[in-house]
Design an enzyme around this catalytic site. Structure first.
Site, PDB file in Angstrom:
ATOM      1  N   GLU A   6      -4.920   8.976  -4.844  1.00 31.12           N
ATOM      2  CA  GLU A   6      -5.899   8.190  -4.983  1.00 31.12           C
ATOM      3  C   GLU A   6      -6.344   7.338  -6.369  1.00 31.12           C
ATOM      4  O   GLU A   6      -6.835   6.363  -6.300  1.00 31.12           O
ATOM      5  CB  GLU A   6      -7.375   9.213  -4.584  1.00 31.12           C
ATOM      6  N   ASP A  41      -2.336   4.468   4.506  1.00 28.73           N
ATOM      7  CA  ASP A  41      -2.398   3.194   3.564  1.00 28.73           C
ATOM      8  C   ASP A  41      -1.215   2.373   3.834  1.00 28.73           C
ATOM      9  O   ASP A  41      -1.383   1.178   3.680  1.00 28.73           O
ATOM     10  CB  ASP A  41      -2.570   3.520   2.091  1.00 28.73           C
TER      11      ASP A  41
END
Length: 208
Positions: free
Chosen positions: A18, A99
């Site tokens: 992140e 992602d």
């Protein structure tokens, strides 16, 4: 919310993913672009998430440029980039699976829908009809071997370049990466104010 992530190692892996995305977003779009970073999982997702503020021009116009799409891809692949830098190529995990899928879909649309690649103004719709310029080619077999090979190669090329760019950005900002991860593992969510305070002094930005 209370954390349901019990493993310290898992917390650290998620945090690096992140924070990697947040750093690339800050590098490309400015530190105000990052609204929040958390390692608390969303329903149906693996790991935490980084909330990126949308570009005002995109929100108002509905249009997005090739440049901005490439930035989106770099941000999406930044979690994998961070893992690669910190843990090594043989110790990367599937934490970035969502992602990577998101980035691949963007690249595919750039190449097969928008004409944003060296393949040229080629669009392939769901029926597998191929549009070249303003003309429709229905006999796919006439160009499949050549065009589809170019499309595959271009998708791979753009993805690899974007990952390489993300690795370069994060590697230059390793001190910031480790600092933010340390804080994120401890408090589990970093808001915009905390992010800006730390990033303002530590983010290294250069022009290519």
């Amino acid at each position: 919310r209370t954390s349901i992530i019990s493993s310290p190692n898992m917390k650290k892996i998620i945090a690096y993913n992140e924070v990697g995305r947040a750093i690339v977003s800050a590098f490309r779009n400015g530190i105000d672009s990052v609204d929040k970073i958390t390692i608390l999982p969303r329903t149906g997702y693996l790991g935490g998430f980084t909330k990126i503020n949308p570009e005002e021009d995109i929100v108002s116009s509905g249009l997005i440029s090739k440049k901005l799409l490439l930035i989106k891809i770099e941000i999406a692949l930044a979690g994998r980039a961070a893992e690669t830098i910190v843990f090594g190529k043989n110790e990367i995990t599937q934490c970035s699976i969502n992602d990577i899928s998101y980035a691949t879909n963007i690249v595919r649309e750039m190449v097969t829908k928008y004409g944003f690649s060296v393949v040229g103004p080629v669009s392939i719709d769901n029926s597998n009809d191929i549009f070249i310029g303003e003309g429709l080619v229905r006999n796919k077999s006439l160009i499949a071997d050549n065009t589809y090979s170019k499309i595959d190669n271009e998708i791979i090329k753009i993805s690899k370049i974007s990952l390489s760019n993300a690795i370069k950005i994060i590697r230059k900002n390793r001190i910031l990466l480790d600092k933010l991860v340390e804080i994120l593992v401890s408090i589990e969510t970093i808001d915009n104010n905390i992010f800006k305070k730390i990033t303002f002094d530590l983010l290294k930005v250069w022009f290519n």
